[in-house]
Design an enzyme around this catalytic site. Structure first.
Site, PDB file in Angstrom:
ATOM      1  N   ARG A  50       0.849  -1.187   0.000  1.00 22.62           N
ATOM      2  CA  ARG A  50       0.000   0.000   0.000  1.00 22.62           C
ATOM      3  C   ARG A  50       0.882   1.233   0.000  1.00 22.62           C
ATOM      4  NH1 ARG A  50      -3.428  -2.291   5.007  1.00 22.62           N
ATOM      5  NH2 ARG A  50      -4.249  -4.146   3.980  1.00 22.62           N
ATOM      6  N   ASP A  52       2.035   5.059  -0.008  1.00 22.01           N
ATOM      7  CA  ASP A  52       1.487   6.244   0.651  1.00 22.01           C
ATOM      8  C   ASP A  52       1.063   7.298  -0.354  1.00 22.01           C
ATOM      9  OD1 ASP A  52       1.542   5.631   3.315  1.00 22.01           O
ATOM     10  OD2 ASP A  52       3.602   6.333   3.599  1.00 22.01           O
ATOM     11  N   ARG A 198      11.403   6.242   3.195  1.00 23.29           N
ATOM     12  CA  ARG A 198      11.458   7.702   3.281  1.00 23.29           C
ATOM     13  C   ARG A 198      12.287   8.153   4.476  1.00 23.29           C
ATOM     14  NH1 ARG A 198       5.320   9.397   2.838  1.00 23.29           N
ATOM     15  NH2 ARG A 198       6.231  11.413   3.432  1.00 23.29           N
TER      16      ARG A 198
END
Lengths: 248, 248
Positions: A50, A52, A198
């Site tokens: 999934r 972001d 990230r």
């Protein structure tokens, strides 16, 4: 019923992420609406991961079950007909066995993080890179990245809202390389924690700037606290590049 | 007064081309407005070449005279401050002698034409490539391209509204290469005729599809008639990659 494996490319900018949110449209919803448009069916589309909000995909993989009998090439082209205006493309579609599961059958996920490292902001790649105007030392970033390869407790490198049962993951590959004005961070693992890539990019950017030494990355890892690592880099530089399965 | 040489990157999608038109904003105007915003001056910005509406630049070169005394690095950063929201970036700025002329001093211009050659339309590169879903033979395209290299009368490969005095140009380099799903056409010459690169791309695409043989490219050239060549490829695949000057 035929199960199809779909390989998806998308521009994350127009979506709130893979999943639908109260705040906007998810990529999943766009694909499900395209499936409905050509088949009249409403199956759930299940993705390998999934992504972001704002994160791009070059090779997201999803599966979907379709009752209607259609040739494989027609599935791809029909979905693209409806998805084209929405910034999603079905790069590949193939019929697979019913026990194929985009998420649970995956054996590897790959990510690319692109940093544009020059004084001038991006014109052509706006929304496609993280623009960092101060000079970054890619060699130091690579030295820092080495500390993260392997099996570790990545508590320092996951979002506080991460719902994974365990923070222990094995990072099979993590490398930093300069390509002209860009710095590319590539990673491969069976799976990743929420925001892991990230936070890795944000932490390595600290190393590139000299705010962290390469050894500070090991210290951040060992601290097992989110506050010990660098900031979460923005989503627009991140690409899910591929998902691998046994035999592919 | 100091003359500055600017290297510009821009997304052609938001502009009617380099020059202002009744129908919209030109890149030139955007740069001139940025010069005014930081200097209060209204000089003309002169480019090496006037790109058409929708054509991108990775390395357009322009010159501009500024009275105000400002350090070179500040010129770049100040212009970028105002240009950033408009899809234009000043990649480099340097003080040059007063006899430097972006257009007349140029010794070479380089272009890249990007074709995305796959069944799926572009998601991430929408507006950045020409999408051609039918299979193209890049080797045949390269064989056709060879006929255009050198000094020729390019009447067949210029727009009817082209205002150049002579249709005779010397194409120093023209090559076609496949890079994954993309086909890249690269070209270098002292100068190009109006739409020359786009008509070359459209004609080579005919070769790739099999509508033209490689030898038909030579026939089209020798016909000296626009109707003998292929169609004008769309602007969104075209990039002005660089402009060279003596000593650079």
């Amino acid at each position: 019923m035929t199960r199809f494996k779909l390989v998806l490319e998308y521009d994350g900018a127009g979506f709130v992420g893979w999943q639908r949110q109260a705040t906007g449209v998810g990529v999943q919803q766009a694909v499900e609406e395209a499936v409905y448009a050509f088949s009249g069916e409403t199956p759930t589309v299940v993705a390998a991961g999934r992504t972001d909000s704002g994160v791009h995909a070059l090779g997201q993989v999803a599966h979907v079950d379709i009752e209607k009998t259609v040739p494989t090439g027609r599935v791809r082209d029909a979905l693209n007909h409806f998805l084209r205006p929405r910034g999603v493309a079905v790069v590949g579609a193939e019929a697979v066995s019913d026990d194929f599961h985009a998420r649970f059958s995956a054996t590897e996920r790959g990510y690319l993080y692109r940093i544009l490292n020059r004084r001038a902001p991006p014109a052509l790649d706006r929304g496609r890179v993280w623009w960092v105007p101060m000079a970054l030392d890619a060699d130091a970033m690579q030295a820092g990245a080495r500390h993260l390869v392997g099996r570790h407790d990545f508590t320092s490198f996951r979002a506080s809202e991460c719902q994974a049962d365990s923070p222990v993951k094995t990072l099979d590959h993590l490398a930093v390389a300069r390509d002209g004005d860009e710095i590319h961070i590539t990673a491969r693992a069976l799976s990743f924690l929420h925001n892991q890539m990230r936070i890795i990019a944000g932490t390595l950017q600290f190393v590139g700037q000299g705010k962290f030494t390469p050894e500070d990355v090991a210290r951040a890892l060992n601290a097992r606290a989110r506050s010990a690592a660098g900031p979460t880099a923005p989503p627009e530089g991140l690409y899910l590049t591929h998902v691998a399965y046994d035999g592919t």
